[in-house]
Design a protein around this motif. Structure first.
Motif, short mmCIF file in Angstrom:
data_model
loop_
_atom_site.label_atom_id
_atom_site.label_comp_id
_atom_site.label_asym_id
_atom_site.label_seq_id
_atom_site.Cartn_x
_atom_site.Cartn_y
_atom_site.Cartn_z
N GLU A 1 0.86 -1.18 0.00
CA GLU A 1 0.00 0.00 0.00
C GLU A 1 0.89 1.23 0.00
O GLU A 1 2.10 1.13 0.17
CB GLU A 1 -0.89 0.02 1.25
CG GLU A 1 -2.01 -0.97 1.25
CD GLU A 1 -3.16 -0.59 0.33
OE1 GLU A 1 -3.25 0.59 -0.09
OE2 GLU A 1 -3.96 -1.48 0.02
N GLU A 2 0.27 2.38 -0.15
CA GLU A 2 0.98 3.64 0.00
C GLU A 2 0.19 4.53 0.94
O GLU A 2 -1.02 4.42 1.03
CB GLU A 2 1.22 4.32 -1.35
CG GLU A 2 -0.03 4.73 -2.08
CD GLU A 2 0.26 5.32 -3.44
OE1 GLU A 2 -0.21 6.44 -3.71
OE2 GLU A 2 0.95 4.67 -4.23
N VAL A 3 0.92 5.37 1.64
CA VAL A 3 0.26 6.29 2.56
C VAL A 3 0.78 7.70 2.28
O VAL A 3 1.97 7.90 2.07
CB VAL A 3 0.49 5.87 4.04
CG1 VAL A 3 1.93 5.96 4.44
CG2 VAL A 3 -0.37 6.69 4.98
N ASP A 4 -0.15 8.62 2.22
CA ASP A 4 0.16 10.03 2.03
C ASP A 4 -0.06 10.71 3.37
O ASP A 4 -1.15 10.69 3.92
CB ASP A 4 -0.77 10.61 0.97
CG ASP A 4 -0.45 12.04 0.63
OD1 ASP A 4 0.20 12.74 1.43
OD2 ASP A 4 -0.85 12.48 -0.46
N ILE A 5 1.00 11.29 3.91
CA ILE A 5 0.94 11.82 5.27
C ILE A 5 0.66 13.32 5.31
O ILE A 5 0.70 13.92 6.38
CB ILE A 5 2.25 11.50 6.03
CG1 ILE A 5 3.50 11.98 5.28
CG2 ILE A 5 2.35 10.02 6.26
CD1 ILE A 5 3.98 13.30 5.72
N THR A 6 0.35 13.92 4.18
CA THR A 6 0.18 15.37 4.11
C THR A 6 -0.76 15.90 5.20
O THR A 6 -0.44 16.85 5.90
CB THR A 6 -0.36 15.80 2.74
OG1 THR A 6 0.52 15.33 1.74
CG2 THR A 6 -0.47 17.31 2.64
N LEU A 7 -1.91 15.27 5.34
CA LEU A 7 -2.90 15.76 6.29
C LEU A 7 -2.54 15.48 7.74
O LEU A 7 -3.20 15.96 8.64
CB LEU A 7 -4.27 15.15 5.97
CG LEU A 7 -4.80 15.45 4.57
CD1 LEU A 7 -6.11 14.74 4.33
CD2 LEU A 7 -4.95 16.95 4.37
N TYR A 8 -1.48 14.71 7.95
CA TYR A 8 -1.09 14.32 9.31
C TYR A 8 0.15 15.07 9.80
O TYR A 8 0.56 14.90 10.93
CB TYR A 8 -0.82 12.81 9.37
CG TYR A 8 -2.07 12.01 9.15
CD1 TYR A 8 -2.84 11.61 10.22
CD2 TYR A 8 -2.47 11.67 7.87
CE1 TYR A 8 -4.01 10.88 10.03
CE2 TYR A 8 -3.62 10.94 7.67
CZ TYR A 8 -4.39 10.55 8.74
OH TYR A 8 -5.54 9.84 8.54
N ARG A 9 0.75 15.87 8.94
CA ARG A 9 1.99 16.55 9.33
C ARG A 9 1.72 17.62 10.37
O ARG A 9 0.76 18.38 10.26
CB ARG A 9 2.65 17.18 8.10
CG ARG A 9 3.22 16.12 7.17
CD ARG A 9 4.00 16.76 6.07
NE ARG A 9 5.18 17.39 6.62
CZ ARG A 9 6.40 17.26 6.12
NH1 ARG A 9 6.60 16.51 5.07
NH2 ARG A 9 7.41 17.89 6.65
N ASP A 10 2.61 17.70 11.36
CA ASP A 10 2.48 18.74 12.36
C ASP A 10 3.22 20.01 11.94
O ASP A 10 3.12 21.03 12.58
CB ASP A 10 2.97 18.27 13.73
CG ASP A 10 4.45 17.91 13.73
OD1 ASP A 10 5.09 17.95 12.67
OD2 ASP A 10 4.96 17.59 14.82
#
Length: 180
Positions: A65-74
């Motif tokens: 799978e792939e995960v996009d962390i954009t919305l989780y960045r602090d």
């Protein structure tokens, strides 16, 4: 930016990924309940390369799978100010419940990207375990995060940038250190 040194060329990257694939299989005693998750952007092709190496060794196609962390960045505002790419959230289709998830990224630096990726994974389900595989660990952690599998440790200063180029994205494979 001025290039200081090329750290890994294409054959060295390939050897590092082969070693990581063997280490993953050894530590997890095979591929049962294993899943690879690449962190966008360069973690995705690295995860795919690891999947191919594991398939060659074990004869089994491990889910990926792939995960996009954009919305989780602090540090979203800070990252945008530095001109880092911000990508859109990808659809996560796999079931990670009870899986041993190998999170894959190109460079481990402060640990904030990995923390964000773990937050995203937990939103998708409850893995039995999360392990981290990185091509390069450059030091300077801000969070208590360490990689389980490392292609190469590269001690750097804060004034240096580690650049990973991969053929799938950049048409060539190499890792270099640049001076800011």
């Amino acid at each position: 930016m001025k290039q200081k040194a090329m750290i890994l060329d294409q054959p060295a990257i390939n050897r590092a990924l082969t070693r990581i694939a063997h280490e993953i299989l050894e530590r997890n005693k095979g591929v049962d309940h294993l899943m690879l998750v690449g962190i966008k952007t360069r973690g995705v092709p690295l995860a795919e390369r690891l999947r191919q190496k594991i398939k060659t060794i074990e004869g089994v196609d491990v889910p990926i799978e792939e995960v996009d962390i954009t919305l989780y960045r602090d540090d979203l505002t800070y990252a945008a100010d530095r001109g880092e790419p911000l990508v859109n959230r990808a659809d996560f289709k796999g079931n990670i419940n009870g899986k041993k998830v190998i999170l894959v990224d190109d460079v481990l630096y402060t640990g904030r990207t990995v923390r964000a990726a773990m937050d995203a994974l937990i939103d998708f389900g409850r893995p039995a375990q999360i392990q981290l595989a990185v091509l390069v660990d450059r030091g300077h952690k801000e969070l208590p995060i360490r990689a389980d599998y490392i292609g190469k440790n590269i001690p750097t200063s804060q004034d240096e940038i580690v650049v990973v180029n991969l053929a799938e994205i950049d048409d060539t494979d190499f890792v270099s250190i640049f001076q800011k």
